[in-house]
Design an enzyme around this catalytic site. Structure first.
Site, PDB file in Angstrom:
ATOM      1  N   VAL A   1     125.461  68.587  62.027  1.00  0.00           N
ATOM      2  CA  VAL A   1     126.064  67.317  61.614  1.00  0.00           C
ATOM      3  C   VAL A   1     126.507  66.551  62.854  1.00  0.00           C
ATOM      4  O   VAL A   1     127.370  67.015  63.604  1.00  0.00           O
ATOM      5  CB  VAL A   1     127.262  67.556  60.680  1.00  0.00           C
ATOM      6  CG1 VAL A   1     127.936  66.239  60.322  1.00  0.00           C
ATOM      7  CG2 VAL A   1     126.809  68.280  59.409  1.00  0.00           C
TER       8      VAL A   1
ATOM      9  N   PRO B   1     149.653 101.228  51.015  1.00  0.00           N
ATOM     10  CA  PRO B   1     148.595 101.567  50.062  1.00  0.00           C
ATOM     11  C   PRO B   1     148.183 100.376  49.217  1.00  0.00           C
ATOM     12  O   PRO B   1     148.967  99.452  48.982  1.00  0.00           O
ATOM     13  CB  PRO B   1     149.260 102.628  49.189  1.00  0.00           C
ATOM     14  CG  PRO B   1     150.704 102.208  49.163  1.00  0.00           C
ATOM     15  CD  PRO B   1     150.993 101.620  50.532  1.00  0.00           C
TER      16      PRO B   1
ATOM     17  N   SER C   1     124.658  74.885  60.964  1.00  0.00           N
ATOM     18  CA  SER C   1     124.230  74.373  62.256  1.00  0.00           C
ATOM     19  C   SER C   1     123.671  75.483  63.137  1.00  0.00           C
ATOM     20  O   SER C   1     124.336  76.511  63.346  1.00  0.00           O
ATOM     21  CB  SER C   1     125.394  73.704  62.987  1.00  0.00           C
ATOM     22  OG  SER C   1     125.013  73.354  64.303  1.00  0.00           O
TER      23      SER C   1
ATOM     24  N   VAL D   1     133.045  89.744  63.408  1.00  0.00           N
ATOM     25  CA  VAL D   1     133.418  91.027  63.984  1.00  0.00           C
ATOM     26  C   VAL D   1     133.566  92.002  62.817  1.00  0.00           C
ATOM     27  O   VAL D   1     133.374  91.650  61.668  1.00  0.00           O
ATOM     28  CB  VAL D   1     134.751  90.939  64.770  1.00  0.00           C
ATOM     29  CG1 VAL D   1     134.599  90.055  65.980  1.00  0.00           C
ATOM     30  CG2 VAL D   1     135.867  90.395  63.873  1.00  0.00           C
TER      31      VAL D   1
ATOM     32  N   GLY E   1     128.121  77.869  57.313  1.00  0.00           N
ATOM     33  CA  GLY E   1     127.711  79.063  56.576  1.00  0.00           C
ATOM     34  C   GLY E   1     128.736  80.173  56.752  1.00  0.00           C
ATOM     35  O   GLY E   1     129.908  79.996  56.444  1.00  0.00           O
TER      36      GLY E   1
ATOM     37  N   LYS F   1     137.975 101.135  51.973  1.00  0.00           N
ATOM     38  CA  LYS F   1     139.298 100.970  52.587  1.00  0.00           C
ATOM     39  C   LYS F   1     140.369 101.248  51.539  1.00  0.00           C
ATOM     40  O   LYS F   1     140.478 100.538  50.541  1.00  0.00           O
ATOM     41  CB  LYS F   1     139.440  99.544  53.134  1.00  0.00           C
ATOM     42  CG  LYS F   1     140.805  99.209  53.698  1.00  0.00           C
ATOM     43  CD  LYS F   1     140.849  97.758  54.153  1.00  0.00           C
ATOM     44  CE  LYS F   1     142.240  97.320  54.564  1.00  0.00           C
ATOM     45  NZ  LYS F   1     142.281  95.885  54.931  1.00  0.00           N
TER      46      LYS F   1
ATOM     47  N   THR G   1     143.739  89.071  55.021  1.00  0.00           N
ATOM     48  CA  THR G   1     143.751  88.109  53.915  1.00  0.00           C
ATOM     49  C   THR G   1     142.723  86.991  54.061  1.00  0.00           C
ATOM     50  O   THR G   1     142.631  86.136  53.178  1.00  0.00           O
ATOM     51  CB  THR G   1     145.149  87.460  53.798  1.00  0.00           C
ATOM     52  OG1 THR G   1     145.515  86.896  55.060  1.00  0.00           O
ATOM     53  CG2 THR G   1     146.185  88.488  53.385  1.00  0.00           C
TER      54      THR G   1
ATOM     55  N   LEU H   1     138.384  79.309  57.713  1.00  0.00           N
ATOM     56  CA  LEU H   1     139.214  78.982  58.873  1.00  0.00           C
ATOM     57  C   LEU H   1     139.526  77.505  58.972  1.00  0.00           C
ATOM     58  O   LEU H   1     140.511  77.124  59.612  1.00  0.00           O
ATOM     59  CB  LEU H   1     138.505  79.443  60.153  1.00  0.00           C
ATOM     60  CG  LEU H   1     138.236  80.945  60.280  1.00  0.00           C
ATOM     61  CD1 LEU H   1     137.506  81.242  61.580  1.00  0.00           C
ATOM     62  CD2 LEU H   1     139.525  81.742  60.188  1.00  0.00           C
TER      63      LEU H   1
END
Length: 536
Positions: free
Chosen positions: A208, A121, A62, A70, A35, A101, A367, A356
């Site tokens: 899993v 910027p 899970s 964070v 998730g 931002k 990014t 990730l």
């Protein structure tokens, strides 16, 4: 984590790009494993595909695996994500303690006089009024003329951040400023989960135990902790650095960026929110990396991204606490390890890695969610086109390779152009010669005092970031001749009226509200404004 199982292969043979859209969709069930922001962003985009009502989307989350959450920042493209889904800022931002931002301030990265800090910027329509003067001054200074060329003077976004103003102008001001957000990543994941389930996504809290492959090597099904076997046509790996499907089950090689980017660990801790609520991330250079400051509506998020080869976790935490004035404070720190690099193939067989699990480039330019959004959007596109063949897969993987490597180059440029020599870490970065040909092209063009824009537009180097970003970075770092070597400018070099630029920015700022006031009363969406790729 995987074994071959005798399961009927549900994966329909691929059709080439441009195949008939009248044919049945080749993928009827997509299973997302994991998730968090990555999994739920992907689920929401899949649920709104052209054939969304006929597509079953399941998210397996899970209960045994925690989420890396964070205070986090985004690029302006997250704004388009919410606008595409019809989700108003007034709904999601308060739920995620989000703030606006305008860009990123880099503090202490350069030791060159007059360039101790600079602001990167986000693009603005107003920049078309000031960017030409900035570029002309940059090249005049590169040629040895003593003219102001620090980027902060030339961009409205820098002034918005300095004055703690929000980047959404009054309704009667016809110019749009791109902006990103800061938010609590855990709360964002929870908000997106609620939206996705409301739109028909099946949410299962299951772990899993095993990934089952068919005889062709595709993922056939997942063995869950309750004994159920869950099959699907296509899988999305959002299992974080563990990369359960792409890395462990499908054994996709990982390409590390350790030769280019040294930082591989972080320590994070929150502090109470005091003072003005600035619409910016602050990235402060430290002894062995850099520290972030991210303002949320209820706290400040802080962290220190560092190289474990140059600094231990305890040393990093102590340095961060000293930086924040919290050496004796009873505030718990959270330590994280980062795997910096990318999977050799983001799309492997019938599985796409997102988040990730596909790779990670240190968070200097925020990014991470951009890659989630881009990859999920590309996945939606190939599913809608029913283009799942080898050619489409190769194009997909090549596009992602270029994105990762282009972003890596821009991040590496921050370290390569530093003038800090106070620690072995900074000296190693300055001496690092593991540079791509593209990055070498940018730096060689700059040092030879030639304009970057033709090479950027022609694709010869520096892809992935607009000209304004490269100019802000290199000028902001003060990569110019030494001050004592500068000479008075010629009339042509000093032809721009800087007082007029100062007045233009000052007058523009009057149309933007205080950041706190804007967050207290977020107006309806401004999607009617032009969201375009500006000239610069």
């Amino acid at each position: 984590m995987s074994e071959t199982a005798t399961v009927i292969d549900p994966y329909t043979p691929a059709r080439p790009l441009g195949g008939s859209t009248d044919a049945p969709p080749p993928v009827r069930h997509v299973c997302i494993v994991g998730g968090g922001s990555a999994g739920w962003m992907t689920a929401l985009l899949l649920a709104t595909t052209a054939y969304g009502p006929r597509l079953k989307v399941t998210v397996l989350e899970s209960p045994q695996v925690g989420i890396i959450g964070v205070g986090e920042g985004s690029t302006p493209w997250l704004r388009r994500f919410f606008e595409t889904l019809g989700i108003e800022e007034a709904e999601w931002m308060p739920a995620c303690h989000a703030t606006y931002k305008s860009g990123i301030t880099f503090e202490g990265w350069s030791g060159r006089p007059g360039f101790a800090r600079y602001f990167h910027p986000f693009v603005s329509m107003l920049d078309n009024m000031t960017m030409p003067a900035f570029v002309d001054h940059v090249h005049a200074r590169l040629d040895g003329a003593d003219v102001p060329a620090h980027p902060d003077r030339f961009f409205v976004a820098a002034a918005l951040a300095r004055q703690a103003k929000g980047p959404r102008a009054a309704a009667d001001f016809p110019f749009d400023v791109w902006y990103g957000y800061h938010f609590d990543a855990t709360l964002l994941g929870q908000f997106l989960a609620r939206k996705a389930t409301d739109r028909g996504v099946d949410h299962r809290q299951r772990h899993v135990n095993q990934v089952l492959l068919n005889e062709q090597g595709d993922i056939a099904a997942l063995q869950l902790d309750d004994g159920e076997t869950l099959a699907a046509d296509f899988f999305v790996d959002c299992t974080g650095f563990a990369s359960l499907l792409t890395g462990q089950a499908l054994r996709t090689p990982f390409i590390g960026f350790g030769d280019n980017l040294f930082n591989d660990a972080a320590v994070a801790m929150p502090t109470p929110l005091h003072g003005p609520l600035e619409s910016q991330t602050v990235a402060t250079a430290m002894r062995h990396g850099w520290a972030w400051k991210i303002p949320l509506t209820h706290r400040q998020g802080h962290g220190y991204v560092y190289s474990s080869a140059h600094c231990s976790a305890d040393e990093a935490e102590t340095e961060l606490r000293r930086h924040l004035g919290l050496l004796d404070a009873d505030i718990q720190a959270r330590h994280l390890k980062m795997r910096v690099g990318r999977m050799e193939q983001i799309w492997q067989r019938n599985c796409v890695a997102i988040g990730l699990s596909q790779g990670f480039i240190e968070p200097l330019e925020a990014t991470a969610l951009l890659y989630v959004q881009v990859t999920a959007s590309m996945l939606v596109e190939v599913l809608e086109k029913r283009a799942l063949g080898p050619d489409a897969q190769a194009q997909f993987n090549e596009a992602m390779r270029q994105r990762f490597e282009n972003t890596r180059d821009y991040i590496v440029a921050h370290y390569k152009t530093t003038s800090r020599t106070d620690t072995a870490y900074w000296r190693a970065n300055a001496e690092n010669m593991h540079l791509s040909d593209s990055l070498k092209g940018v730096l060689m063009t700059w040092m030879s005092r030639k304009p970057l824009i033709p090479g950027l537009k022609a694709g010869r180097f520096g892809q992935g970031y607009p000209a304004v970003s490269w100019y802000a970075l290199l000028a902001g770092m003060g990569v110019f001749p030494d001050a004592e070597d500068l000479t008075p400018p010629t009339t042509a070099q000093a032809r721009h009226d800087l007082t007029a630029i100062d007045d233009f920015i000052a007058h523009s700022l009057r149309h933007f509200p205080d950041h706190r006031a804007l967050l207290a009363d977020i107006p309806p969406g401004n999607s009617h404004r032009l969201l375009q790729t500006y000239a610069w």
